[in-house]
Design a protein around this motif. Structure first.
Motif, PDB file in Angstrom:
ATOM      1  N   THR A   1       0.813  -1.225   0.000  1.00 36.98           N
ATOM      2  CA  THR A   1       0.000   0.000   0.000  1.00 36.98           C
ATOM      3  C   THR A   1       0.842   1.268   0.000  1.00 36.98           C
ATOM      4  OG1 THR A   1      -0.169  -0.069   2.424  1.00 36.98           O
ATOM      5  CG2 THR A   1      -1.934  -1.133   1.157  1.00 36.98           C
ATOM      6  N   GLY A   2       2.162   1.103  -0.120  1.00 36.25           N
ATOM      7  CA  GLY A   2       3.041   2.268  -0.152  1.00 36.25           C
ATOM      8  C   GLY A   2       3.114   3.011   1.171  1.00 36.25           C
ATOM      9  N   GLN A   3       3.010   2.282   2.285  1.00 40.80           N
ATOM     10  CA  GLN A   3       2.988   2.917   3.605  1.00 40.80           C
ATOM     11  C   GLN A   3       4.152   2.485   4.500  1.00 40.80           C
ATOM     12  OE1 GLN A   3      -1.337   1.681   4.291  1.00 40.80           O
ATOM     13  NE2 GLN A   3      -1.253   3.625   5.421  1.00 40.80           N
ATOM     14  N   LEU A   4       5.235   2.027   3.928  1.00 41.13           N
ATOM     15  CA  LEU A   4       6.346   1.563   4.742  1.00 41.13           C
ATOM     16  C   LEU A   4       6.908   2.650   5.649  1.00 41.13           C
ATOM     17  CD1 LEU A   4       8.337  -0.784   2.333  1.00 41.13           C
ATOM     18  CD2 LEU A   4       7.142  -1.430   4.431  1.00 41.13           C
ATOM     19  N   ASN A   5       6.703   3.898   5.295  1.00 38.71           N
ATOM     20  CA  ASN A   5       7.179   5.001   6.143  1.00 38.71           C
ATOM     21  C   ASN A   5       6.513   4.997   7.513  1.00 38.71           C
ATOM     22  OD1 ASN A   5       4.777   5.806   4.522  1.00 38.71           O
ATOM     23  ND2 ASN A   5       4.920   7.686   5.727  1.00 38.71           N
ATOM     24  N   GLU A   6       5.378   4.314   7.647  1.00 36.90           N
ATOM     25  CA  GLU A   6       4.699   4.250   8.941  1.00 36.90           C
ATOM     26  C   GLU A   6       5.489   3.433   9.959  1.00 36.90           C
ATOM     27  OE1 GLU A   6       2.387   6.174   9.407  1.00 36.90           O
ATOM     28  OE2 GLU A   6       1.244   6.449   7.556  1.00 36.90           O
ATOM     29  N   LEU A   7       6.525   2.711   9.518  1.00 32.29           N
ATOM     30  CA  LEU A   7       7.337   1.910  10.416  1.00 32.29           C
ATOM     31  C   LEU A   7       8.548   2.664  10.950  1.00 32.29           C
ATOM     32  CD1 LEU A   7       7.288  -1.465   8.433  1.00 32.29           C
ATOM     33  CD2 LEU A   7       6.162  -1.013  10.617  1.00 32.29           C
ATOM     34  N   ALA A   8       8.754   3.902  10.521  1.00 28.73           N
ATOM     35  CA  ALA A   8       9.921   4.671  10.951  1.00 28.73           C
ATOM     36  C   ALA A   8       9.816   5.009  12.438  1.00 28.73           C
ATOM     37  CB  ALA A   8      10.044   5.942  10.130  1.00 28.73           C
ATOM     38  N   TYR A   9      10.935   4.893  13.139  1.00 37.81           N
ATOM     39  CA  TYR A   9      10.938   5.159  14.580  1.00 37.81           C
ATOM     40  C   TYR A   9      12.223   5.854  15.013  1.00 37.81           C
ATOM     41  CZ  TYR A   9      13.872   0.922  14.667  1.00 37.81           C
ATOM     42  OH  TYR A   9      14.864  -0.009  14.451  1.00 37.81           O
ATOM     43  N   ASP A  10      12.105   6.597  16.104  1.00 36.38           N
ATOM     44  CA  ASP A  10      13.260   7.161  16.805  1.00 36.38           C
ATOM     45  C   ASP A  10      13.633   6.297  17.996  1.00 36.38           C
ATOM     46  OD1 ASP A  10      13.682   9.945  15.459  1.00 36.38           O
ATOM     47  OD2 ASP A  10      11.526   9.778  15.786  1.00 36.38           O
ATOM     48  N   VAL A  11      12.620   5.607  18.549  1.00 34.53           N
ATOM     49  CA  VAL A  11      12.848   4.658  19.642  1.00 34.53           C
ATOM     50  C   VAL A  11      12.021   3.411  19.354  1.00 34.53           C
ATOM     51  CG1 VAL A  11      12.700   4.228  22.122  1.00 34.53           C
ATOM     52  CG2 VAL A  11      13.186   6.536  21.302  1.00 34.53           C
ATOM     53  N   LEU A  12      12.655   2.262  19.492  1.00 31.48           N
ATOM     54  CA  LEU A  12      11.972   0.975  19.333  1.00 31.48           C
ATOM     55  C   LEU A  12      12.143   0.181  20.616  1.00 31.48           C
ATOM     56  CD1 LEU A  12      10.710  -1.443  17.662  1.00 31.48           C
ATOM     57  CD2 LEU A  12      13.084  -2.033  17.069  1.00 31.48           C
ATOM     58  N   LEU A  13      11.050  -0.382  21.134  1.00 34.86           N
ATOM     59  CA  LEU A  13      11.151  -1.357  22.216  1.00 34.86           C
ATOM     60  C   LEU A  13      11.250  -2.719  21.544  1.00 34.86           C
ATOM     61  CD1 LEU A  13      11.156  -1.765  25.285  1.00 34.86           C
ATOM     62  CD2 LEU A  13       8.679  -2.078  25.167  1.00 34.86           C
ATOM     63  N   ALA A  14      12.425  -3.345  21.596  1.00 35.80           N
ATOM     64  CA  ALA A  14      12.649  -4.603  20.885  1.00 35.80           C
ATOM     65  C   ALA A  14      11.569  -5.617  21.248  1.00 35.80           C
ATOM     66  CB  ALA A  14      14.034  -5.153  21.235  1.00 35.80           C
ATOM     67  N   PRO A  15      10.857  -6.151  20.258  1.00 36.55           N
ATOM     68  CA  PRO A  15       9.735  -7.047  20.560  1.00 36.55           C
ATOM     69  C   PRO A  15      10.169  -8.335  21.247  1.00 36.55           C
ATOM     70  CG  PRO A  15      10.203  -7.010  18.200  1.00 36.55           C
ATOM     71  CD  PRO A  15      11.019  -5.927  18.822  1.00 36.55           C
ATOM     72  N   HIS A  16       9.275  -8.825  22.088  1.00 32.89           N
ATOM     73  CA  HIS A  16       9.428 -10.099  22.800  1.00 32.89           C
ATOM     74  C   HIS A  16      10.762 -10.168  23.528  1.00 32.89           C
ATOM     75  CE1 HIS A  16       8.428 -14.692  22.719  1.00 32.89           C
ATOM     76  NE2 HIS A  16       8.305 -14.137  23.921  1.00 32.89           N
ATOM     77  N   HIS A  17      11.105  -9.057  24.193  1.00 29.92           N
ATOM     78  CA  HIS A  17      12.283  -9.014  25.061  1.00 29.92           C
ATOM     79  C   HIS A  17      13.561  -9.373  24.307  1.00 29.92           C
ATOM     80  CE1 HIS A  17       8.846  -9.056  27.647  1.00 29.92           C
ATOM     81  NE2 HIS A  17       8.563 -10.290  27.290  1.00 29.92           N
ATOM     82  N   CYS A  18      13.638  -8.824  23.089  1.00 26.89           N
ATOM     83  CA  CYS A  18      14.806  -9.049  22.211  1.00 26.89           C
ATOM     84  C   CYS A  18      14.931 -10.528  21.849  1.00 26.89           C
ATOM     85  CB  CYS A  18      16.089  -8.536  22.851  1.00 26.89           C
ATOM     86  SG  CYS A  18      17.459  -8.319  21.678  1.00 26.89           S
TER      87      CYS A  18
END
Length: 401
Positions: free
Chosen positions: A261-278
């Motif tokens: 859908t051309g929306q990959l920019n919605e995944l951009a982050y400045d902070v990520l909490l690594a999923p499932h405790h890394c």
């Protein structure tokens, strides 16, 4: 106005994260407080960062449950007031939740007690679900979102049509939804990325778990600071991406859906909490321990790679060691992602040392003019003891614009 912040509490392989917005609103994502007085410091630390009402009782503006596993909901009944706010005792030390954000999908993918399934709900999850249903019923009966302590937002429509009659309080996938809540904070945006439809994350009904039903949300935090070079206030927005215990299939589906859908920019982050405790299993279909050469799932890896310059990746887990999660292999991949973004860092809560009382420190991130930075409690504002300049009196109580 205050400096927006994120506090990730030291709860081992669990999640409890507090967002504070520029307007002093608080959003708690999951909770994990084990029983016993030795964990009182977690509850006290949380309350210390919350606002209080005119009777001195603490409240959180929003509680978000990513999914109802024990390590994301234990302590709910201990710490929070359940039931109508009119029944909240004047002398109560329990925290009122003004508004809940939760998805029915994560509960429909749980097994009933007494069955052979491995996704049974713990007691705290049952109590949480009961509280959500109470609030939904109030909306159905009254037709409006309700007062603080009664509000609820449903994260994605239920798959069997049971939310068709409450659409005004349902957040749609791949859209911003903070405007439909009662939070009323212009400095916060929330964008819903999951849970996906069950047909997309599992080929067989028996494969469905609470993990691959985890809510994934991007929080956009607005901050206004004075720019000495421009001699004026400048407003910037930085993003915090949270995905609970979302596993590899969730991130693969999410990436491919947004790419189409051309929306990959919605995944951009400045902070990520690594999923499932890394966990490695958020990045790969291969078992780290059973496969000689585990390979990355390229779509899932790409979904978690949209780090902005100076981004931080945070890990809420036990110490890195012999058991997983956390995964050293996953950490290496996250550090590679950050290497491509000058100034990025991987920060583990378990590596933040102890306070003066011998309790493990939280990991606290604040947002400056151009990047998120690690800070300490001493440098953050104590919101329960500092009057918010944006606060106004309304009906004898202090509310926030």
């Amino acid at each position: 106005m205050t400096v927006p912040s994120i506090e990730v509490f030291p709860v081992g392989n669990g999640d409890m994260t507090l967002i504070t917005t520029a307007n002093g609103k608080t959003i708690l994502i999951d909770c994990y407080r084990k029983a016993g007085s030795s964990y009182d410091y977690l509850q006290d630390r949380l309350i210390d960062h919350l606002n209080t009402d005119d009777k001195g009782r603490p409240y959180v503006d929003v509680f978000v449950l990513t999914h109802p596993d024990k390590d994301h909901i234990t302590g709910f009944n201990t710490m929070f007031h359940n039931g109508h706010p009119d029944n909240w005792s004047d002398s109560s030390t329990k925290i009122r939740i003004n508004e809940i954000w939760s998805s029915p999908r994560v509960f429909r993918r749980a097994s009933a007690k007494g069955t052979s399934g491995n996704n049974t709900l713990c007691d705290d999850a049952v109590k949480f679900n009961k509280e959500v249903k109470r609030r939904v019923k109030l909306y159905r009966d009254g037709g409006f979102i309700g007062d603080a302590g009664n509000r609820v937002i449903i994260l994605s429509s239920d798959e069997d049509g049971k939310t068709d009659d409450i659409q005004p309080i349902v957040a749609d996938l791949y859209t911003s939804f903070a405007h439909i809540s009662g939070l009323d904070d212009s400095t916060l945006n929330a964008f819903l990325l999951a849970p996906a439809d069950k047909q997309e994350v599992a080929e067989d009904e028996e494969e469905l778990t609470k993990n691959n039903s985890s809510a994934i949300i991007r929080f956009d935090l607005e901050n206004t600071v004075y720019d000495e070079d421009l001699y004026c206030n400048v407003t910037n927005t930085q993003s915090f991406l949270v995905g609970g215990d979302a596993e590899v299939k969730c991130w693969e589906v999410l990436h491919d859906k947004l790419e189409s859908t051309g929306q990959l920019n919605e995944l951009a982050y400045d902070v990520l909490l690594a999923p499932h405790h890394c966990s490695w299993r958020s990045l790969s279909d291969d078992s780290e321990s059973k496969c000689a050469d585990p390979q990355l799932n390229q779509s899932a890896h790409s979904a978690l790679s949209f780090a902005n310059q100076n981004a931080l990746i945070l890990c809420s887990s036990q110490e890195f060691g012999q058991t997983t999660p956390p995964s050293k292999l996953a950490r290496t991949e996250y550090e590679k992602i950050l290497k491509d973004n000058k100034g990025g860092k991987f920060l583990a809560v378990a590596e933040q040392g102890e306070d003066d009382h011998g309790n493990p420190n939280s990991l606290i991130i604040t947002f400056t003019k151009d990047k998120p930075v690690k800070t300490t409690k001493a440098e953050t504002r104590d919101f329960s003891k500092v009057e918010n300049p944006a606060a106004v009196k309304k009906d004898g109580k202090r509310t926030y614009a």
